[in-house]
Design a protein around this motif. Structure first.
Motif, PDB file in Angstrom:
ATOM      1  N   ILE A   1     -10.995  10.808  -8.762  1.00  0.00           N
ATOM      2  CA  ILE A   1     -11.431  10.969  -7.331  1.00  0.00           C
ATOM      3  C   ILE A   1     -10.653  12.119  -6.589  1.00  0.00           C
ATOM      4  CG2 ILE A   1     -11.323   9.582  -5.392  1.00  0.00           C
ATOM      5  CD1 ILE A   1     -11.917   7.038  -7.095  1.00  0.00           C
ATOM      6  N   PRO A   2     -11.227  13.029  -5.972  1.00  0.00           N
ATOM      7  CA  PRO A   2     -10.569  14.019  -5.066  1.00  0.00           C
ATOM      8  C   PRO A   2      -9.668  13.303  -3.754  1.00  0.00           C
ATOM      9  CG  PRO A   2     -12.795  13.911  -4.571  1.00  0.00           C
ATOM     10  CD  PRO A   2     -12.771  13.100  -5.716  1.00  0.00           C
ATOM     11  N   GLY A   3      -8.655  14.254  -3.496  1.00  0.00           N
ATOM     12  CA  GLY A   3      -8.080  13.764  -2.443  1.00  0.00           C
ATOM     13  C   GLY A   3      -6.680  12.631  -2.813  1.00  0.00           C
ATOM     14  N   GLU A   4      -6.347  11.945  -1.794  1.00  0.00           N
ATOM     15  CA  GLU A   4      -5.212  10.880  -1.971  1.00  0.00           C
ATOM     16  C   GLU A   4      -5.959   9.583  -2.418  1.00  0.00           C
ATOM     17  OE1 GLU A   4      -1.247   8.765   0.296  1.00  0.00           O
ATOM     18  OE2 GLU A   4      -2.561  10.558   1.170  1.00  0.00           O
ATOM     19  N   VAL A   5      -5.298   9.214  -3.290  1.00  0.00           N
ATOM     20  CA  VAL A   5      -5.747   7.641  -3.706  1.00  0.00           C
ATOM     21  C   VAL A   5      -4.555   6.621  -3.986  1.00  0.00           C
ATOM     22  CG1 VAL A   5      -7.592   8.514  -5.181  1.00  0.00           C
ATOM     23  CG2 VAL A   5      -5.445   8.039  -6.379  1.00  0.00           C
ATOM     24  N   ALA A   6      -4.484   5.538  -3.745  1.00  0.00           N
ATOM     25  CA  ALA A   6      -3.686   4.286  -4.120  1.00  0.00           C
ATOM     26  C   ALA A   6      -3.969   3.651  -5.234  1.00  0.00           C
ATOM     27  CB  ALA A   6      -3.435   3.462  -2.739  1.00  0.00           C
ATOM     28  N   PHE A   7      -3.269   3.604  -6.079  1.00  0.00           N
ATOM     29  CA  PHE A   7      -3.798   2.892  -7.413  1.00  0.00           C
ATOM     30  C   PHE A   7      -2.863   1.852  -7.927  1.00  0.00           C
ATOM     31  CE2 PHE A   7      -1.872   7.004  -8.766  1.00  0.00           C
ATOM     32  CZ  PHE A   7      -1.217   6.581  -9.958  1.00  0.00           C
ATOM     33  N   LYS A   8      -3.285   0.973  -8.805  1.00  0.00           N
ATOM     34  CA  LYS A   8      -2.385   0.111  -9.726  1.00  0.00           C
ATOM     35  C   LYS A   8      -3.340   0.116 -11.093  1.00  0.00           C
ATOM     36  CE  LYS A   8       0.437  -2.208 -11.310  1.00  0.00           C
ATOM     37  NZ  LYS A   8       0.132  -1.381 -12.509  1.00  0.00           N
ATOM     38  N   GLN A   9      -2.938   0.569 -12.216  1.00  0.00           N
ATOM     39  CA  GLN A   9      -3.414   0.550 -13.337  1.00  0.00           C
ATOM     40  C   GLN A   9      -2.956  -0.700 -14.236  1.00  0.00           C
ATOM     41  OE1 GLN A   9      -5.515   2.816 -12.536  1.00  0.00           O
ATOM     42  NE2 GLN A   9      -4.843   4.794 -13.265  1.00  0.00           N
ATOM     43  N   GLY A  10      -3.973  -0.760 -15.308  1.00  0.00           N
ATOM     44  CA  GLY A  10      -3.491  -1.737 -16.145  1.00  0.00           C
ATOM     45  C   GLY A  10      -3.967  -1.334 -17.788  1.00  0.00           C
ATOM     46  N   TRP A  11      -3.229  -1.714 -18.580  1.00  0.00           N
ATOM     47  CA  TRP A  11      -3.471  -1.399 -19.986  1.00  0.00           C
ATOM     48  C   TRP A  11      -2.813  -2.471 -21.001  1.00  0.00           C
ATOM     49  CZ3 TRP A  11      -0.680   1.678 -16.958  1.00  0.00           C
ATOM     50  CH2 TRP A  11       0.714   1.974 -17.321  1.00  0.00           C
ATOM     51  N   SER A  12      -3.326  -2.779 -22.103  1.00  0.00           N
ATOM     52  CA  SER A  12      -2.880  -3.746 -23.051  1.00  0.00           C
ATOM     53  C   SER A  12      -3.211  -3.567 -24.478  1.00  0.00           C
ATOM     54  CB  SER A  12      -3.300  -5.056 -22.416  1.00  0.00           C
ATOM     55  OG  SER A  12      -2.904  -6.089 -23.534  1.00  0.00           O
ATOM     56  N   ARG A  13      -2.472  -3.626 -25.552  1.00  0.00           N
ATOM     57  CA  ARG A  13      -2.918  -3.480 -26.983  1.00  0.00           C
ATOM     58  C   ARG A  13      -3.104  -2.116 -27.410  1.00  0.00           C
ATOM     59  NH1 ARG A  13      -1.669  -7.831 -29.119  1.00  0.00           N
ATOM     60  NH2 ARG A  13      -2.133  -9.747 -28.079  1.00  0.00           N
ATOM     61  N   PHE A  14      -2.503  -1.028 -26.741  1.00  0.00           N
ATOM     62  CA  PHE A  14      -2.235   0.322 -27.443  1.00  0.00           C
ATOM     63  C   PHE A  14      -1.007   0.712 -27.808  1.00  0.00           C
ATOM     64  CE2 PHE A  14      -5.521   0.543 -24.136  1.00  0.00           C
ATOM     65  CZ  PHE A  14      -6.704   1.101 -24.555  1.00  0.00           C
TER      66      PHE A  14
ATOM     67  N   MET B   1       0.756  -1.403   0.118  1.00  0.00           N
ATOM     68  CA  MET B   1      -0.108   0.035   0.006  1.00  0.00           C
ATOM     69  C   MET B   1       0.941   1.304   0.021  1.00  0.00           C
ATOM     70  SD  MET B   1      -2.938  -1.365  -0.375  1.00  0.00           S
ATOM     71  CE  MET B   1      -3.528   0.297  -0.444  1.00  0.00           C
ATOM     72  N   ASP B   2       1.816   1.174   0.693  1.00  0.00           N
ATOM     73  CA  ASP B   2       2.977   2.477   0.650  1.00  0.00           C
ATOM     74  C   ASP B   2       3.406   2.630  -0.837  1.00  0.00           C
ATOM     75  OD1 ASP B   2       2.272   2.737   3.254  1.00  0.00           O
ATOM     76  OD2 ASP B   2       4.710   2.014   3.810  1.00  0.00           O
ATOM     77  N   ASN B   3       3.625   1.749  -1.487  1.00  0.00           N
ATOM     78  CA  ASN B   3       4.054   1.865  -2.920  1.00  0.00           C
ATOM     79  C   ASN B   3       2.979   2.415  -3.871  1.00  0.00           C
ATOM     80  OD1 ASN B   3       7.106   1.080  -3.319  1.00  0.00           O
ATOM     81  ND2 ASN B   3       6.500  -0.581  -2.241  1.00  0.00           N
ATOM     82  N   LEU B   4       1.848   1.955  -3.624  1.00  0.00           N
ATOM     83  CA  LEU B   4       0.630   2.228  -4.483  1.00  0.00           C
ATOM     84  C   LEU B   4       0.107   3.610  -4.035  1.00  0.00           C
ATOM     85  CD1 LEU B   4      -1.565  -0.992  -4.577  1.00  0.00           C
ATOM     86  CD2 LEU B   4       0.131  -0.432  -6.029  1.00  0.00           C
ATOM     87  N   HIS B   5       0.363   4.182  -2.786  1.00  0.00           N
ATOM     88  CA  HIS B   5       0.166   5.401  -2.404  1.00  0.00           C
ATOM     89  C   HIS B   5       1.210   6.386  -3.049  1.00  0.00           C
ATOM     90  CE1 HIS B   5      -3.363   5.717   0.186  1.00  0.00           C
ATOM     91  NE2 HIS B   5      -3.271   4.512   0.667  1.00  0.00           N
ATOM     92  N   GLN B   6       2.377   5.829  -3.625  1.00  0.00           N
ATOM     93  CA  GLN B   6       3.404   6.634  -4.257  1.00  0.00           C
ATOM     94  C   GLN B   6       3.342   6.217  -5.666  1.00  0.00           C
ATOM     95  OE1 GLN B   6       7.050   7.110  -1.717  1.00  0.00           O
ATOM     96  NE2 GLN B   6       6.235   5.434  -0.591  1.00  0.00           N
ATOM     97  N   ALA B   7       2.233   5.821  -6.397  1.00  0.00           N
ATOM     98  CA  ALA B   7       2.296   5.422  -7.475  1.00  0.00           C
ATOM     99  C   ALA B   7       2.587   6.765  -8.408  1.00  0.00           C
ATOM    100  CB  ALA B   7       1.008   4.881  -8.158  1.00  0.00           C
ATOM    101  N   THR B   8       3.259   6.550  -9.465  1.00  0.00           N
ATOM    102  CA  THR B   8       3.744   7.781 -10.086  1.00  0.00           C
ATOM    103  C   THR B   8       2.866   8.119 -11.573  1.00  0.00           C
ATOM    104  OG1 THR B   8       5.108   6.245 -12.042  1.00  0.00           O
ATOM    105  CG2 THR B   8       6.136   7.046  -9.963  1.00  0.00           C
ATOM    106  N   THR B   9       2.762   9.219 -11.767  1.00  0.00           N
ATOM    107  CA  THR B   9       2.030   9.762 -13.094  1.00  0.00           C
ATOM    108  C   THR B   9       2.644   9.104 -14.363  1.00  0.00           C
ATOM    109  OG1 THR B   9       1.576  11.914 -11.902  1.00  0.00           O
ATOM    110  CG2 THR B   9       1.498  11.516 -14.313  1.00  0.00           C
ATOM    111  N   CYS B  10       3.792   9.074 -14.326  1.00  0.00           N
ATOM    112  CA  CYS B  10       4.221   8.277 -15.627  1.00  0.00           C
ATOM    113  C   CYS B  10       4.629   6.921 -15.358  1.00  0.00           C
ATOM    114  CB  CYS B  10       5.715   9.204 -15.999  1.00  0.00           C
ATOM    115  SG  CYS B  10       5.141  10.791 -16.597  1.00  0.00           S
ATOM    116  N   ALA B  11       4.346   6.006 -16.303  1.00  0.00           N
ATOM    117  CA  ALA B  11       4.836   4.591 -16.246  1.00  0.00           C
ATOM    118  C   ALA B  11       6.173   4.560 -16.513  1.00  0.00           C
ATOM    119  CB  ALA B  11       3.775   3.671 -16.930  1.00  0.00           C
ATOM    120  N   THR B  12       6.932   3.471 -16.372  1.00  0.00           N
ATOM    121  CA  THR B  12       8.127   3.396 -17.013  1.00  0.00           C
ATOM    122  C   THR B  12       8.145   3.148 -18.408  1.00  0.00           C
ATOM    123  OG1 THR B  12       8.711   1.858 -15.104  1.00  0.00           O
ATOM    124  CG2 THR B  12      10.094   1.756 -16.719  1.00  0.00           C
ATOM    125  N   ASP B  13       7.096   2.757 -19.026  1.00  0.00           N
ATOM    126  CA  ASP B  13       7.244   2.614 -20.568  1.00  0.00           C
ATOM    127  C   ASP B  13       6.608   3.872 -21.192  1.00  0.00           C
ATOM    128  OD1 ASP B  13       4.612   2.715 -20.012  1.00  0.00           O
ATOM    129  OD2 ASP B  13       3.991   0.697 -20.838  1.00  0.00           O
TER     130      ASP B  13
END
Length: 299
Positions: free
Chosen positions: A195-208, A171-183
């Motif tokens: 969503i307003p305020g602090e969020v913790a997130f893990k995104q996913g994407w494929s075939r773009f 959760m500490d790492n997800l709360h520090q998720a970056t705007t830019c992905a490594t790729d």
């Protein structure tokens, strides 16, 4: 964190769409009705204070995970080694960017290190996931099948059952998720923009594609080719196949509100040829609608 501004007309439409629960006004548009009929959307919101799912649509639909499976890769790594294990620097150099910046090479290295599809099999058994299955082609971890309901279960386990050391690390790492992905893709769509305020997130994407529509970070240095990857050429369709491996996928998952009270997962599949910007805007719009609808129901 970048906050995408939803156009004024879109906000008005969302407020109208979520002004009343669907049971009170059957003709009130729902969040899923804000997308075209050829877009697949599934979502679930869980309130940890209330102890129940408060809003959902098609929560058990099986959709390929893309990078959301990185949650299971990280959790399995920690669970397999125990709370007294000190993560060596080389593995920290994989786990941290994988969670914060969705680093695909790091995920591939950990996928191979810890047993390929066995990672998913162990996590399915331990967490009681009902819709999650390892990829048929184990070389592509992004072809793991999961659902919005199972994503909620993963977060619930991390937050309420996992060892506190594992919980803090993930959760500490997800709360520090970056705007830019490594790729180089901008991963601020969905939860962090809607969503307003602090969020913790893990995104996913494929075939773009492999090239972002605009630069977000410098391209990472080349690494040694790996025997595993997020995805690849989809196999020929077969009558028994029930997992879409060809449509562009974009997912947003995570937590918000104090003490990570709310868990949300929104998973989407877009028509072939949909651009990154179109999908990101659409997913953010739906995420905002889900957030507002849940607020009307639970506060």
């Amino acid at each position: 964190m970048i906050k995408t501004r939803i156009p004024t007309l879109a906000v008005a439409a969302l407020l109208v769409a979520t002004a009343l629960p669907a049971t009170a006004a059957p003709d009130t548009p729902s969040p899923q009705s804000l997308v075209p009929s050829d877009v697949t959307v599934a979502f679930a919101v869980y309130d940890r204070a209330l102890g129940r799912t408060t809003l959902s649509h098609d929560p058990h639909r099986r959709i390929r995970s893309a990078s959301v499976v990185k949650l299971l890769i990280a959790l399995d790594y920690l669970e397999a080694r125990g709370p007294d294990f000190e993560i060596p620097p080389e593995d920290l150099g994989r786990l941290v960017p994988m969670l914060r910046s969705s680093d695909d090479d790091a995920a591939s290295e950990l996928w191979v290190l810890d047993g390929w599809e066995k990672i998913v099999e162990r996590m399915v058994a331990k967490l009681g996931l009902t819709d999650t299955e390892p990829p048929v082609d184990v070389g592509f971890w992004g072809y793991t099948a999961l659902s919005a309901a199972d994503v909620v279960t993963i977060y619930r386990y991390v937050l309420d059952e996992a060892h506190p050391k594992y919980r803090a690390f993930i959760m500490d790492n997800l709360h520090q998720a970056t705007t830019c992905a490594t790729d180089g893709f901008d991963q601020s769509f969905g939860l962090p923009s809607a969503i307003p305020g602090e969020v913790a997130f893990k995104q996913g994407w494929s075939r773009f594609g492999d090239t972002p529509p605009r630069p977000c970070v410098e391209p990472p240095a080349d690494r040694t080719p790996l025997p595993a990857a997020k995805d690849g050429p989809p196999p020929p369709p077969t009558p028994e196949a029930d997992l879409d491996l060809t449509s562009p996928a974009m997912h947003t998952t995570g937590t918000y509100d104090p003490a990570d009270r709310k868990i949300m997962a929104v998973l989407t599949l877009e028509p072939v040829g949909t651009t990154w910007d179109t999908s990101a805007h659409r997913l953010t719009t739906v995420t905002k609608a889900v957030y507002l609808a849940d607020r009307m129901l639970t506060g």
